[in-house]
Motif scaffolding. Structure first.
Motif, PDB file in Angstrom:
ATOM      1  N   GLU A   1      64.400  29.023  -8.678  1.00 61.16           N
ATOM      2  CA  GLU A   1      63.256  28.734  -8.162  1.00 61.16           C
ATOM      3  C   GLU A   1      62.571  27.947  -9.030  1.00 61.16           C
ATOM      4  O   GLU A   1      61.526  27.108  -8.220  1.00 61.16           O
ATOM      5  CB  GLU A   1      62.509  30.316  -8.317  1.00 61.16           C
ATOM      6  N   HIS A   2      62.481  27.549 -10.039  1.00 63.35           N
ATOM      7  CA  HIS A   2      61.803  26.648 -10.852  1.00 63.35           C
ATOM      8  C   HIS A   2      62.387  25.277 -10.418  1.00 63.35           C
ATOM      9  O   HIS A   2      61.449  24.226 -10.328  1.00 63.35           O
ATOM     10  CB  HIS A   2      62.120  26.627 -12.258  1.00 63.35           C
ATOM     11  N   LEU A   3      63.722  25.108 -10.281  1.00 59.87           N
ATOM     12  CA  LEU A   3      64.157  23.819  -9.746  1.00 59.87           C
ATOM     13  C   LEU A   3      63.642  23.374  -8.316  1.00 59.87           C
ATOM     14  O   LEU A   3      63.180  22.287  -7.987  1.00 59.87           O
ATOM     15  CB  LEU A   3      65.478  23.814  -9.920  1.00 59.87           C
ATOM     16  N   SER A   4      63.702  24.343  -7.318  1.00 62.35           N
ATOM     17  CA  SER A   4      63.104  24.006  -6.237  1.00 62.35           C
ATOM     18  C   SER A   4      61.587  23.696  -6.152  1.00 62.35           C
ATOM     19  O   SER A   4      61.170  22.830  -5.695  1.00 62.35           O
ATOM     20  CB  SER A   4      63.291  25.481  -5.335  1.00 62.35           C
ATOM     21  N   GLN A   5      60.934  24.382  -6.962  1.00 61.14           N
ATOM     22  CA  GLN A   5      59.426  23.960  -7.092  1.00 61.14           C
ATOM     23  C   GLN A   5      59.497  22.475  -7.634  1.00 61.14           C
ATOM     24  O   GLN A   5      58.615  21.782  -7.275  1.00 61.14           O
ATOM     25  CB  GLN A   5      58.912  24.943  -8.052  1.00 61.14           C
ATOM     26  N   PHE A   6      60.306  22.346  -8.684  1.00 58.18           N
ATOM     27  CA  PHE A   6      60.122  21.032  -9.192  1.00 58.18           C
ATOM     28  C   PHE A   6      60.466  19.740  -8.010  1.00 58.18           C
ATOM     29  O   PHE A   6      59.855  18.965  -7.827  1.00 58.18           O
ATOM     30  CB  PHE A   6      61.117  20.625 -10.316  1.00 58.18           C
ATOM     31  N   LEU A   7      61.611  20.157  -7.470  1.00 56.24           N
ATOM     32  CA  LEU A   7      61.929  19.073  -6.491  1.00 56.24           C
ATOM     33  C   LEU A   7      61.096  19.007  -5.273  1.00 56.24           C
ATOM     34  O   LEU A   7      60.965  17.773  -4.721  1.00 56.24           O
ATOM     35  CB  LEU A   7      63.289  19.556  -5.601  1.00 56.24           C
ATOM     36  N   LYS A   8      60.344  19.849  -4.761  1.00 52.86           N
ATOM     37  CA  LYS A   8      59.294  19.910  -4.035  1.00 52.86           C
ATOM     38  C   LYS A   8      58.168  18.958  -4.231  1.00 52.86           C
ATOM     39  O   LYS A   8      57.472  18.562  -3.094  1.00 52.86           O
ATOM     40  CB  LYS A   8      58.626  21.366  -3.603  1.00 52.86           C
ATOM     41  N   GLY A   9      57.962  18.624  -5.523  1.00 51.20           N
ATOM     42  CA  GLY A   9      56.830  17.887  -6.011  1.00 51.20           C
ATOM     43  C   GLY A   9      56.937  16.469  -6.027  1.00 51.20           C
ATOM     44  O   GLY A   9      56.360  15.612  -6.204  1.00 51.20           O
ATOM     45  N   TYR A  10      58.256  15.936  -5.515  1.00 51.54           N
ATOM     46  CA  TYR A  10      58.641  14.419  -5.516  1.00 51.54           C
ATOM     47  C   TYR A  10      59.339  14.078  -4.505  1.00 51.54           C
ATOM     48  O   TYR A  10      59.970  14.612  -3.670  1.00 51.54           O
ATOM     49  CB  TYR A  10      59.691  14.446  -6.844  1.00 51.54           C
ATOM     50  N   HIS A  11      59.019  12.932  -4.205  1.00 46.38           N
ATOM     51  CA  HIS A  11      59.737  12.152  -3.005  1.00 46.38           C
ATOM     52  C   HIS A  11      60.336  10.804  -3.802  1.00 46.38           C
ATOM     53  O   HIS A  11      59.710   9.945  -4.691  1.00 46.38           O
ATOM     54  CB  HIS A  11      58.897  11.398  -1.810  1.00 46.38           C
ATOM     55  N   ALA A  12      61.736  10.943  -4.002  1.00 49.61           N
ATOM     56  CA  ALA A  12      62.436   9.862  -4.591  1.00 49.61           C
ATOM     57  C   ALA A  12      63.219   9.036  -3.696  1.00 49.61           C
ATOM     58  O   ALA A  12      63.963   9.717  -2.850  1.00 49.61           O
ATOM     59  CB  ALA A  12      63.181  10.751  -5.839  1.00 49.61           C
ATOM     60  N   ASP A  13      63.513   7.666  -4.125  1.00 53.82           N
ATOM     61  CA  ASP A  13      64.519   6.975  -3.343  1.00 53.82           C
ATOM     62  C   ASP A  13      65.935   7.538  -3.876  1.00 53.82           C
ATOM     63  O   ASP A  13      66.568   7.388  -2.786  1.00 53.82           O
ATOM     64  CB  ASP A  13      64.448   5.751  -3.897  1.00 53.82           C
ATOM     65  N   LYS A  14      66.028   7.919  -4.889  1.00 58.09           N
ATOM     66  CA  LYS A  14      67.389   8.528  -5.332  1.00 58.09           C
ATOM     67  C   LYS A  14      67.285   9.758  -6.007  1.00 58.09           C
ATOM     68  O   LYS A  14      66.414   9.821  -6.736  1.00 58.09           O
ATOM     69  CB  LYS A  14      68.285   7.423  -6.342  1.00 58.09           C
ATOM     70  N   VAL A  15      68.141  10.561  -5.661  1.00 55.70           N
ATOM     71  CA  VAL A  15      68.628  11.632  -6.609  1.00 55.70           C
ATOM     72  C   VAL A  15      70.052  11.737  -7.265  1.00 55.70           C
ATOM     73  O   VAL A  15      70.922  11.822  -6.472  1.00 55.70           O
ATOM     74  CB  VAL A  15      68.225  12.944  -5.924  1.00 55.70           C
ATOM     75  N   TYR A  16      70.179  11.752  -8.798  1.00 57.18           N
ATOM     76  CA  TYR A  16      71.516  12.073  -9.158  1.00 57.18           C
ATOM     77  C   TYR A  16      71.654  13.190  -9.565  1.00 57.18           C
ATOM     78  O   TYR A  16      70.794  13.871 -10.422  1.00 57.18           O
ATOM     79  CB  TYR A  16      71.459  11.002 -10.496  1.00 57.18           C
TER      80      TYR A  16
END
Length: 269
Positions: free
Chosen positions: A33-48
């Motif tokens: 749940e914490h990770l999903s919330q973190f990812l929702k906060g960003y638009h990134a060109d790349k995710v590793y």
């Protein structure tokens, strides 16, 4: 309000790169749940995704896969659909994927390692890091034994944070705290960092982004830029590259503390 909802970004922040590792989807200690919330906060060109995203070791012993874990996968797929390049670097807990290395599905790539070039021109090796862990590489039975003891600590960690959340406190990692206090753990981390830095020097690269040891860090090891993503079972940490090439270490606990301070200031004001 759940602790995962405690820090809710008002809008997406545009960044160049995100690195996350050691999510261990399929385990009860995954902070999905914490990770999903973190990812929702960003638009990134790349995710590793720097290894151990799915815990194949645990899934072999029985299926545990709640909706929150599916939501993490869906969030990553949505990011890929919207133009983010998602690069999945395999780890030891998801080593079953290594037979499919070099697979490309649209914006999603599966690799064993990668080279990332930062905006300021540094060449960074991106690798999970289990290859530089003597216990995992040469004494696999010891790795499984240690994994059981570690799992017990994570269970205590889960219950502690359950009650902390109920009483309005932010996330705090008991297991990460103990890791800093136990001398053998500190020695193991140091040996791991030195081994992986040696490989980077041999390849004539500027630095490394890795995971595996669940110990988030940005520091110099000799002349090498050593960056460790940490994890999403203990510390809830990630690495963020901004547009000038600078790399920031994100910690959920720090983000929650900052949000609580801002809220208190708004109430007081």
């Amino acid at each position: 309000m759940t602790s995962a909802e405690f820090v809710k970004p008002s809008r997406k922040q545009r960044v160049r790169t995100l690195w996350i590792s050691d999510v261990h989807l399929g385990t009860r200690d995954c902070q999905a749940e914490h990770l999903s919330q973190f990812l929702k906060g960003y638009h990134a060109d790349k995710v590793y995704l720097v290894g151990d995203i799915i815990d194949g070791w645990k899934l072999r012993g029985g299926m545990y896969w709640p909706q929150a874990h599916t939501n993490v996968i869906r969030r990553l797929l949505t990011m890929a659909k919207r133009g983010t390049e998602v690069i999945y670097v395999t780890g030891n807990h998801d080593e079953f994927l290594r037979r499919y290395s070099k697979l490309i599905l649209g914006n999603i790539q599966l690799v064993d390692e990668a080279i990332h070039v930062t905006a300021d021109g540094r060449h960074l090796l991106v690798i999970h890091g289990d290859q530089f862990d003597v216990i995992t590489r040469y004494h696999r039975w010891l790795a499984f034994l240690g994994d059981s003891a570690y799992e017990f600590t994570l269970t205590l960690n889960r219950w502690l944070n359950h009650w902390r959340a109920r009483y309005g406190y932010g996330y705090w990692s008991l297991s990460a705290y103990l890791k800093h206090k136990v001398k053998t753990a500190v020695s193991f981390i140091s040996d791991f960092e030195e081994a992986i830095a040696h490989e980077v020097t041999k390849r004539e690269l500027h630095g490394v982004v890795c995971g595996h040891i669940h110990h988030a860090e940005i520091r110099k090891v000799g002349e090498v830029d050593y960056l460790n993503c940490g994890d999403w079972v203990e510390s809830c940490t990630a690495l963020i590259e901004h547009w000038d090439g600078s790399i920031e270490l994100y910690r959920l606990a720090d983000a929650q503390a900052k949000a609580a301070l801002l809220k208190a200031e708004m109430v007081a004001g």
